[in-house]
Design a protein around this motif. Structure first.
Motif, PDB file in Angstrom:
ATOM      1  N   THR A  62      39.204  47.794  43.126  1.00 17.02           N
ATOM      2  CA  THR A  62      39.394  47.330  41.768  1.00 17.02           C
ATOM      3  C   THR A  62      39.874  48.575  41.083  1.00 17.02           C
ATOM      4  O   THR A  62      39.991  49.590  41.451  1.00 17.02           O
ATOM      5  N   LYS A  85      37.922  36.449  53.159  1.00  9.48           N
ATOM      6  CA  LYS A  85      36.458  36.059  53.250  1.00  9.48           C
ATOM      7  C   LYS A  85      36.360  34.444  53.473  1.00  9.48           C
ATOM      8  O   LYS A  85      35.511  34.094  54.175  1.00  9.48           O
ATOM      9  N   GLU A  86      37.178  33.694  52.669  1.00 12.56           N
ATOM     10  CA  GLU A  86      37.034  32.339  52.825  1.00 12.56           C
ATOM     11  C   GLU A  86      37.509  31.893  54.415  1.00 12.56           C
ATOM     12  O   GLU A  86      37.144  30.968  54.955  1.00 12.56           O
ATOM     13  N   GLU A  88      42.459  41.784  45.044  1.00 13.67           N
ATOM     14  CA  GLU A  88      41.300  41.199  44.963  1.00 13.67           C
ATOM     15  C   GLU A  88      41.459  39.583  45.612  1.00 13.67           C
ATOM     16  O   GLU A  88      40.634  39.175  46.389  1.00 13.67           O
ATOM     17  N   GLN A  89      42.490  38.920  45.270  1.00 10.31           N
ATOM     18  CA  GLN A  89      42.889  37.562  45.827  1.00 10.31           C
ATOM     19  C   GLN A  89      42.861  37.650  47.220  1.00 10.31           C
ATOM     20  O   GLN A  89      42.623  36.541  48.075  1.00 10.31           O
ATOM     21  N   GLN A 147      39.488  38.157  48.825  1.00 12.25           N
ATOM     22  CA  GLN A 147      38.853  36.609  48.570  1.00 12.25           C
ATOM     23  C   GLN A 147      39.261  35.782  49.495  1.00 12.25           C
ATOM     24  O   GLN A 147      38.493  35.001  50.357  1.00 12.25           O
ATOM     25  N   LYS A 148      40.767  35.545  49.841  1.00 13.43           N
ATOM     26  CA  LYS A 148      41.142  34.740  50.952  1.00 13.43           C
ATOM     27  C   LYS A 148      40.779  35.091  52.321  1.00 13.43           C
ATOM     28  O   LYS A 148      40.237  34.052  53.065  1.00 13.43           O
TER      29      LYS A 148
END
Length: 426
Positions: free
Chosen positions: A202, A280-281, A273-274, A277-278
């Motif tokens: 971040t 992790k999903e 960050e995106q 997140q992808k």
């Protein structure tokens, strides 16, 4: 868009002499200036002497004598090989002084002798005005304002070339040092910024990690530029020994290039960050997807029969007492034939023939009883032959049937036997 640079100096005479130039120009040009013009100055008289008269009238704490502004134009804006374009550049410099620096003495030196060969102006403006002997205002010193004024006037003469945003800005001096292999502290600063970004997730982590890489950062927010950073190189261990370290090792992010500016860095960490997140999903969805794919297969496996069987409606319509119609025999495996024979219940058939073969009690002196017994044996033999024929017919018929129960076969045989018992021959 014209490139602009501004500096203030206390040595006005030296700045004028440097701009005028009494030697060859850069890159071997025979002439330093392509055109020179005067604003509020007399041609043929030393401009430094004329300005000195005004400098002497300024206050003692007013140390700045001249303001030097460089205005450079791209080849898409002005052609250095076209004399008319050189004149246009000089006129832009004069109008710039007259409009935004009124009541001040100035000289405009238009040159094409730089390493890039572009048309550019060196505008030398006296920091002391002709009326009140005061210095320039805050806006007249402010670089963004000067750049805005330059583009405003230049846009009246040409279509400005804004070009693409530069990801990595470097000066001619820095590029020359690179070519000869000298240390460039801004290159060192940029590499530390990039390395810190790669190990951070971040923007907050990145700002915190910069200190570990020997860089201090300050976050600013202005009305004109918005958010930007000020980087300072704290670790000077890579400077060559014996070389003087500059006192100011700071640089604003927009001066290093868009790659190091706030907007690009925020976009970088947003994409990072995106992506996280992808990932992790995707890790959470893999087990659920496997379960969903297995469920329909399990249900289908439960619904699939082990072996094909006739529909229930066909079994209901079959009547046990109905005489089967002979069909042409089809080859079957030995295992299937044996299973069908066992299902038909031969033991039950043998029990039925035993009843027929049972001897009838009689009197040995009664010849009629002997004749009747002989007749019964003959009839029993005929019945056994008929029963065997029916049995063969049932076997042939059963070869075309699947899952035939032995109780149905026995029932059909018993019905056939009853028909024989009711025969008038007996």
């Amino acid at each position: 868009m014209a490139y602009t640079r501004v500096t203030r100096t206390a040595n006005g005479r030296g700045a004028l002499m440097y701009a005028a130039g009494h030697t060859k120009g850069h890159n071997g040009h025979e002439q330093r200036n392509a055109m020179v013009s005067y604003v509020n100055l007399l041609p043929g008289v030393d401009p430094a002497d004329q300005m000195q008269t005004r400098w002497n009238k300024a206050r003692k704490n007013h140390t700045t004598q001249v303001l030097r502004i460089v205005q450079s134009f791209s080849r898409n804006e002005l052609n250095p090989n076209n004399p008319e374009d050189i004149l246009t550049a000089n006129m832009i410099g004069q109008e710039f002084v007259q409009k935004h620096y009124p009541n001040r003495q100035a000289m405009v030196f238009t040159q094409i002798d730089g390493k890039s060969g572009l048309v550019h102006n060196h505008v030398i403006i006296s920091d002391t005005d002709l009326i009140a002997s005061k210095g320039c205002t805050k806006d007249q010193y402010y670089f963004p304002k000067i750049m805005e004024w330059t583009n405003e006037i230049a846009g009246q003469y040409m279509e400005l070339d804004f070009g693409d945003k530069t990801e990595d800005k470097t000066t001619q001096t820095e590029r020359h040092k690179r070519e000869v292999g000298e240390y460039v502290w801004k290159d060192d600063l940029k590499s530390r910024i990039t390395e810190s970004m790669q190990v951070s997730e971040t923007e907050e982590d990145w700002i915190s990690n910069l200190t570990k890489y020997g860089v201090n950062v300050e976050v600013h927010d202005s009305k004109k530029r918005g958010k930007y950073y000020t980087y300072e190189l704290m670790d000077t261990s890579k400077f060559p020994e014996g070389k003087k370290i500059p006192a100011n090792l700071k640089s604003r992010s927009y001066k290093l290039g868009t790659r190091y500016d706030a907007e690009e860095i925020e976009s970088y960490f947003l994409k990072k960050e995106q992506e996280l997140q992808k990932q992790k999903e995707a890790q959470r969805e893999v087990p659920e997807e496997k379960v969903r794919r297995q469920e329909p297969r399990t249900k289908l496996q439960e619904q699939e029969p082990v072996s094909p069987a006739p529909k229930p409606v066909h079994r209901v319509k079959q009547k046990p007492a109905q005489k089967p119609v002979a069909r042409p025999a089809m080859p079957k495996s030995q295992t299937q034939t044996n299973n069908i024979v066992r299902l038909m219940g031969e033991d039950d058939i043998d029990d039925m023939t035993d009843v027929v073969d049972e001897p009838v009690s009689r009197d040995n002196n009664d010849w009629m009883a002997l004749a009747l017994e002989r007749k019964m044996r003959q009839d029993a033999k005929k019945n056994r032959e008929k029963t065997q024929e029916r049995l063969n017919t049932v076997r042939q018929d059963a070869s075309y049937m699947t899952r035939l129960r032995s109780s149905d076969v026995v029932a059909r045989i018993r019905n056939a036997q009853r028909e024989d018992d009711n025969s008038p021959d007996l």
